[in-house]
Design a protein around this motif. Structure first.
Motif, short mmCIF file in Angstrom:
data_model
loop_
_atom_site.label_atom_id
_atom_site.label_comp_id
_atom_site.label_asym_id
_atom_site.label_seq_id
_atom_site.Cartn_x
_atom_site.Cartn_y
_atom_site.Cartn_z
N LEU A 92 -21.84 17.00 -46.33
CA LEU A 92 -22.77 15.95 -46.74
C LEU A 92 -23.32 16.24 -48.14
O LEU A 92 -23.45 15.34 -48.97
CB LEU A 92 -23.92 15.83 -45.74
CG LEU A 92 -23.55 15.23 -44.37
CD1 LEU A 92 -24.74 15.33 -43.40
CD2 LEU A 92 -23.12 13.77 -44.52
N GLY A 104 -20.85 15.28 -50.72
CA GLY A 104 -20.77 13.83 -50.87
C GLY A 104 -21.97 13.26 -51.61
O GLY A 104 -21.83 12.45 -52.53
N LEU A 139 -21.17 8.29 -45.43
CA LEU A 139 -20.80 9.62 -44.94
C LEU A 139 -20.89 9.70 -43.42
O LEU A 139 -20.70 10.77 -42.84
CB LEU A 139 -21.70 10.69 -45.58
CG LEU A 139 -21.56 10.80 -47.11
CD1 LEU A 139 -22.70 11.61 -47.71
CD2 LEU A 139 -20.20 11.42 -47.47
N ALA A 182 -16.48 7.03 -49.21
CA ALA A 182 -16.33 8.47 -49.42
C ALA A 182 -14.85 8.79 -49.65
O ALA A 182 -13.97 8.18 -49.02
CB ALA A 182 -16.83 9.23 -48.20
N LEU A 236 -15.71 16.11 -43.17
CA LEU A 236 -16.77 15.71 -42.24
C LEU A 236 -16.24 15.65 -40.81
O LEU A 236 -16.91 16.03 -39.85
CB LEU A 236 -17.34 14.35 -42.65
CG LEU A 236 -18.27 14.38 -43.88
CD1 LEU A 236 -18.44 12.98 -44.46
CD2 LEU A 236 -19.63 14.95 -43.49
#
Lengths: 358, 146
Positions: free
Chosen positions: B42, B45, B55, B91, B99
């Motif tokens: 995260l 991102g 995300l 993303a 992720l």
């Protein structure tokens, strides 16, 4: 040559610190007193010419360093002056102005833009001052003996930190052990067992390029070089390692309540001039008989290595963070849970180094 | 919050990444930070300008509220700030993959044991009796610490 502030100031602030540093360095360079003791120090890639007017610091400079072999034909040179106002031409140290806000990062930035570094210990109005351009270092104290108590364990440390940071190498708060030119670094907070592990290794056939502060380089491989021969151990560890049988019971305690001695006191082997470092180990005192080594995450290893090294060395913090990131990225990282028998700890770590994991 | 764009809060926030692990240091506060595996993904991102909601992928172990809480902590710790520019709404595939492989909830751990000492440098004040380096407490009138 930069103009030097000639008028005296009552207190140093961010607005006057650059001029003050230049003035003190100028005064020290003009000192022509025959009572000072010259003491050359040969370190990796660096020759330091010291002129000290404090007998204890002079003695520490002569005793605590590991002199590097003179293989480097053209080392950098540094001049270091250890002075006080008892020397003709040297002014009393001026204190920092506590009435004004202090922004450490801004102060460091202002000094760096001027090619200078400074470190102030307010209890004693004690200054370390360094001019990067001329490689001139000045330690200014109120009088003989008026220096912070840790100075004699690692003399000239801030100057070496500032010099080596310029060259891409780094004074690092860690311990080292090695065998046959290969080695490991041990990182962690005080009380993790780092120093006891280094001494246990030295007592049982391993080598070390230092404990507490060593010089690290991230070249084609990670290398560790010796600077200081200083070793320290609290009374409990001193007894556990049976150092009293070797060094006697009369060794005084230092400012930390620890016995202070040198590598030469516990090992007859010469200190290697370099170790090729193969692993970063985070020691932890364990309760069982055997030493266990297991992988540890790089984030944890990075924080263990970087945090104490960065806060113990004044200035150069972002470059330090990057440097220790690079070291952590390049080395396998392990947790070592220490056994209770020093010989077993040393044997396990020696096997680990020889096995090539390090 | 979920559609905003975030950026690193300033030059004083620096980070290093190693094989999925990330360590962040706030040079102004002296605090270190590390993240769980999803937290690392995260963070990557968010600092690349991806909107928090982009995300949240299918099958994620964390919820919208978890992301909101994570971002709020990063802002509270002064590591990230919201910026005016529009966020990326998609993303990158590699980030989505990272992720998807994460197994932990998004969390940040703070290491601030040395922060007070860190701030004391380079002009600092220590208590010799307590050992070095321990920052002296200011006097009642605020003086005493340079």
């Amino acid at each position: 040559m930069e103009p030097v502030l000639r008028e005296r100031v009552e207190a140093v602030s961010i607005g006057t610190v650059v001029d003050y540093v230049r003035r003190v360095i100028s005064e020290a360079r003009d000192v022509r007193c025959s009572s000072g003791a010259g003491n050359p120090v040969s370190l990796p890639g660096l020759a330091v010419d010291t002129l000290s007017f404090d007998p204890a610091i002079t003695e520490a400079i002569g005793r605590q360093f590991v002199q590097a072999p003179s293989a480097d034909p053209a080392p950098s040179r540094m001049q270091a002056f250890i002075v006080h106002p008892g020397i003709e031409g040297v002014s009393s140290p001026v204190p920092w102005d506590v009435s004004k806000p202090c922004h450490p990062q801004r102060i460091a930035d202002v000094l760096r833009e001027a090619g200078l570094d400074a470190y102030y210990f307010s209890d004693l109005d004690h200054w370390h001052l360094y001019d990067r351009t001329t490689a001139t270092a000045v330690q200014l104290m109120r009088d003989v003996g008026h220096y912070p108590p840790w100075e004699t364990g690692a003399p000239l440390r801030p100057f070496l930190h500032w010099h080596y940071a310029q060259t891409g190498r780094r004074l690092t708060h860690c311990g080292t052990l090695g065998i046959g030119g290969k080695g490991i670094i041990l990182a962690g907070a005080g009380g993790s067992g780092k120093s006891g592990t280094v001494i246990a290794g030295l007592l049982h056939g391993l080598q070390s390029v230092g404990d507490d502060y060593v010089l690290l380089e991230a070249g084609s491989d990670v290398s560790a070089y010796p600077l200081f021969a200083t070793l320290k151990q609290d009374p409990a560890g001193f007894e556990r390692l049976r150092l009293n049988e070797r060094l006697g019971n009369d060794l005084p305690l230092n400012w930390q309540g620890k016995h202070q001695f040198t590598i030469r006191d516990v090992s007859t082997d010469p200190v290697p001039s370099r170790l090729s470092i193969g692993a970063l180990l985070l020691p932890k005192i364990g309760g069982s008989g055997r030493t266990e080594i297991s992988p540890v995450g790089r984030a944890e290893a990075m924080i263990a290595l970087a945090a104490s090294s960065i806060y113990q060395m004044p200035g150069e913090r972002e470059s330090g963070f990057r440097f220790f990131g690079e070291i952590t990225r390049r080395l396998p990282c392990f947790r070592v849970t220490l056994g209770t028998d020093p010989a077993e700890v040393a044997g396990r770590l020696g096997d680990f180094i020889l096995a090539g994991a390090a | 919050m979920l559609t905003s764009r975030y950026a690193v809060a300033g030059r004083g926030v620096v980070s290093e990444a190693f094989d999925g692990d990330i360590v962040v240091l706030d040079l102004d506060s002296g605090r270190y930070f590390s993240f769980t595996d999803s937290g690392c993904a995260l963070w990557e991102g968010l600092v690349e300008g991806v909107a928090p909601e982009a995300l949240l992928h299918d099958g994620a172990r964390y919820t919208t509220e978890d992301i909101e809480c994570f971002v709020a902590k990063l802002v509270e710790y002064k590591l990230l700030v919201a910026v005016a520019e529009p966020a990326n709404t998609v993303a990158p595939a590699a980030m989505v993959e990272k992720l998807a492989q994460a197994r932990e909830m998004p969390e940040v751990t703070v290491f601030d044991d040395l922060a007070d000492l860190f701030l004391a440098d380079p002009i600092h004040d220590v208590d010799e009796q307590a050992g070095w380096p321990v920052v002296n407490k200011p006097d009642a009138d605020g003086a005493g610490a340079a």
